[in-house]
Design a protein around this motif. Structure first.
Motif, PDB file in Angstrom:
ATOM      1  N   CYS A 150       0.806  -1.220   0.000  1.00  0.00           N
ATOM      2  CA  CYS A 150       0.000   0.000   0.000  1.00  0.00           C
ATOM      3  C   CYS A 150       0.842   1.273   0.000  1.00  0.00           C
ATOM      4  CB  CYS A 150      -0.941  -0.003   1.209  1.00  0.00           C
ATOM      5  SG  CYS A 150      -2.312   1.173   1.075  1.00  0.00           S
ATOM      6  N   VAL A 151       2.059   1.209   0.518  1.00  0.00           N
ATOM      7  CA  VAL A 151       2.886   2.413   0.612  1.00  0.00           C
ATOM      8  C   VAL A 151       3.162   3.021  -0.763  1.00  0.00           C
ATOM      9  CG1 VAL A 151       5.169   1.337   0.439  1.00  0.00           C
ATOM     10  CG2 VAL A 151       4.874   3.391   1.826  1.00  0.00           C
ATOM     11  N   ASP A 152       3.076   2.211  -1.812  1.00  0.00           N
ATOM     12  CA  ASP A 152       3.344   2.738  -3.148  1.00  0.00           C
ATOM     13  C   ASP A 152       2.325   3.785  -3.561  1.00  0.00           C
ATOM     14  OD1 ASP A 152       5.037   2.538  -5.571  1.00  0.00           O
ATOM     15  OD2 ASP A 152       3.152   1.972  -6.511  1.00  0.00           O
ATOM     16  N   GLN A 153       1.152   3.802  -2.909  1.00  0.00           N
ATOM     17  CA  GLN A 153       0.156   4.827  -3.212  1.00  0.00           C
ATOM     18  C   GLN A 153       0.661   6.218  -2.869  1.00  0.00           C
ATOM     19  OE1 GLN A 153      -4.113   2.585  -3.064  1.00  0.00           O
ATOM     20  NE2 GLN A 153      -3.604   3.861  -1.302  1.00  0.00           N
ATOM     21  N   LEU A 154       1.571   6.295  -1.911  1.00  0.00           N
ATOM     22  CA  LEU A 154       2.128   7.585  -1.525  1.00  0.00           C
ATOM     23  C   LEU A 154       3.116   8.106  -2.564  1.00  0.00           C
ATOM     24  CD1 LEU A 154       2.839   6.860   2.256  1.00  0.00           C
ATOM     25  CD2 LEU A 154       0.738   7.744   1.206  1.00  0.00           C
ATOM     26  N   GLU A 155       3.576   7.209  -3.425  1.00  0.00           N
ATOM     27  CA  GLU A 155       4.569   7.575  -4.441  1.00  0.00           C
ATOM     28  C   GLU A 155       3.947   7.722  -5.827  1.00  0.00           C
ATOM     29  OE1 GLU A 155       8.828   8.029  -5.414  1.00  0.00           O
ATOM     30  OE2 GLU A 155       7.992   7.504  -3.481  1.00  0.00           O
ATOM     31  N   HIS A 156       3.079   6.771  -6.178  1.00  0.00           N
ATOM     32  CA  HIS A 156       2.573   6.715  -7.550  1.00  0.00           C
ATOM     33  C   HIS A 156       1.055   6.775  -7.657  1.00  0.00           C
ATOM     34  CE1 HIS A 156       6.577   4.544  -7.849  1.00  0.00           C
ATOM     35  NE2 HIS A 156       6.725   5.567  -8.657  1.00  0.00           N
ATOM     36  N   GLY A 157       0.372   7.101  -6.577  1.00  0.00           N
ATOM     37  CA  GLY A 157      -1.077   7.205  -6.638  1.00  0.00           C
ATOM     38  C   GLY A 157      -1.771   5.877  -6.398  1.00  0.00           C
ATOM     39  N   PRO A 158      -3.105   5.839  -6.480  1.00  0.00           N
ATOM     40  CA  PRO A 158      -3.880   4.629  -6.162  1.00  0.00           C
ATOM     41  C   PRO A 158      -3.371   3.390  -6.879  1.00  0.00           C
ATOM     42  CG  PRO A 158      -5.342   6.480  -6.502  1.00  0.00           C
ATOM     43  CD  PRO A 158      -3.969   6.962  -6.878  1.00  0.00           C
ATOM     44  N   LEU A 159      -3.382   2.275  -6.171  1.00  0.00           N
ATOM     45  CA  LEU A 159      -2.935   1.018  -6.752  1.00  0.00           C
ATOM     46  C   LEU A 159      -3.929   0.524  -7.792  1.00  0.00           C
ATOM     47  CD1 LEU A 159      -1.877  -0.902  -3.509  1.00  0.00           C
ATOM     48  CD2 LEU A 159      -0.319  -0.213  -5.346  1.00  0.00           C
ATOM     49  N   PRO A 160      -3.430   0.015  -8.923  1.00  0.00           N
ATOM     50  CA  PRO A 160      -4.351  -0.620  -9.874  1.00  0.00           C
ATOM     51  C   PRO A 160      -4.874  -1.912  -9.258  1.00  0.00           C
ATOM     52  CG  PRO A 160      -2.069  -0.917 -10.572  1.00  0.00           C
ATOM     53  CD  PRO A 160      -2.035   0.010  -9.403  1.00  0.00           C
ATOM     54  N   GLU A 161      -6.056  -2.317  -9.662  1.00  0.00           N
ATOM     55  CA  GLU A 161      -6.634  -3.557  -9.144  1.00  0.00           C
ATOM     56  C   GLU A 161      -6.949  -4.481 -10.313  1.00  0.00           C
ATOM     57  OE1 GLU A 161      -9.986  -2.276  -6.788  1.00  0.00           O
ATOM     58  OE2 GLU A 161      -8.705  -1.722  -5.087  1.00  0.00           O
TER      59      GLU A 161
END
Length: 373
Positions: free
Chosen positions: A120-131
């Motif tokens: 989830c931390v990647d949302q802070l870098e690249h925006g919402p996670l793809p699903e």
């Protein structure tokens, strides 16, 4: 932005006391107190030392995070904490602190999964996670391939290490080479000046009949150690840079090859890499090269967000609040082997475990007053 959930996250699964504050997917503060120097003389993390370090660092680190974020504790919409997996004693310190703050502030408590937080931390870098998102998590304790359809409720393990994790292998080889602890950064540094093809070290579980997505680094670790011992026994100098480069190449070759294969097999066009070993420069470069060749988009957070930190816990906590997931009960406990299939530990008795805002509980009101002042 003001309507997005403001969440404080506490991470104490190993030797880092991490406290992060996020608003939605925006990072406001990432405070870390590391006890790595206290463990270095032992060549690895000592659980009791880690637990005591967390106790000493907790309150100052939370204060530092609140100051950095420019917010008051009473402004928070929730408190998130790593409930597992990790070192039992270390986890208990974090869970106990989170309970105390959540209860005193009258805020909901969210016990979350350490591995899901790394995704989830990647949302802070690249925006919402793809699903869905395919995630390769590599650290001192974990090497896992995970498929996440919903980071708050649906994380499926595809493969994992059957013995040593990648980060653990780095630490052990660094110890054999007398390079100190932790081993990952120093081997990465020496490998940049070495030849990755100098020594043909084995690639574990890479045969046609081996599990497609599982990892094994124990055999590689043993092969490298024996190669070094043979050189020393013959009175020859060990080429540290070439050994580092060749060992590192064997690790990242297997990791990236299996991760790209998993994406192709599952029809996923995104790969996220997280965990402490994701800071490795060669892993990032080879993953980028192979993802581009396969038409896969690579997402890797900046190195500071790859290692254990409170920001990742806060990020997952904010997602729990945003998706209206049930908060945890007050009997939340640390679970050193919490499965990744449990991204968070929801409450069972009632959806909002924090006290009623108009409660006249004397202990609660006193605690609130102490925190605010």
């Amino acid at each position: 932005m003001a309507d997005e959930p403001l969440v404080l996250g506490i991470e104490t699964s190993c030797d880092e006391t991490g406290v992060g504050i996020v608003r939605g997917t925006t990072l406001l503060a990432d405070a870390v107190a590391s006890s790595v120097d206290e463990h270095a003389r032992f060549g690895g993390v000592v659980p009791e030392v880690a637990s005591r370090a967390h106790l000493e660092a907790m309150v100052p680190t939370i204060g530092r995070a609140l100051k950095e974020a420019g917010v008051s504790a009473r402004d928070l919409d929730g408190i998130a904490v790593t409930a597992g997996p990790g070192l039992a004693g270390a986890l208990l310190v974090g869970v106990s602190a989170a309970k105390a703050y959540a209860y005193a502030l009258g805020k909901p408590l969210y016990g979350v999964n350490h591995l899901a937080s790394h995704i989830c931390v990647d949302q802070l870098e690249h925006g919402p996670l793809p699903e869905p998102t395919m995630a390769l998590l590599v650290s001192g304790g974990h090497s896992s391939l995970l498929l996440s359809a919903d980071i708050t409720s649906d994380v499926r393990p595809l493969g994992a290490t059957i013995d040593d994790a990648a980060g653990e292998a780095f630490d052990k080889i660094a110890r054999v080479l007398n390079l100190g602890f932790p081993g990952g950064p120093v081997i990465d540094r020496y490998a940049r000046e070495g030849d990755p093809e100098a020594i043909a070290f084995p690639r574990g579980l890479s045969g046609p009949r081996d599990p497609a997505y599982d990892f094994s680094f124990s055999g590689l670790k043993t092969a490298v150690a024996r190669w070094i011992e043979a050189k020393r026994a013959a009175g020859e100098e060990v080429p540290v840079r070439d050994v580092s480069a060749s060992f590192q190449e064997a690790v990242v070759d297997v990791l990236t090859r299996k991760a790209v294969r998993a994406c192709k097999d599952e029809g996923v066009d995104h790969l996220m890499i997280g965990g402490g070993v994701a800071a490795n420069s060669r892993l990032r470069a080879l993953a980028q090269e192979r993802c581009e060749a396969a038409g896969i988009r690579l997402r890797v957070p900046r190195p500071k967000l790859c290692t254990d930190n409170g920001a990742m816990v806060a990020a997952l906590g904010a997602e729990m609040v945003a998706r209206n997931r049930a908060a945890s009960d007050w009997d939340l406990s640390a679970d050193s082997s919490l499965p990744v299939t449990d991204p968070h530990v929801p409450g069972t008795a009632h959806p909002h475990p924090h006290p009623h805002p108009h409660s006249h509980d004397h202990v609660h009101e006193t605690a609130r007053e102490n925190l605010y002042t």
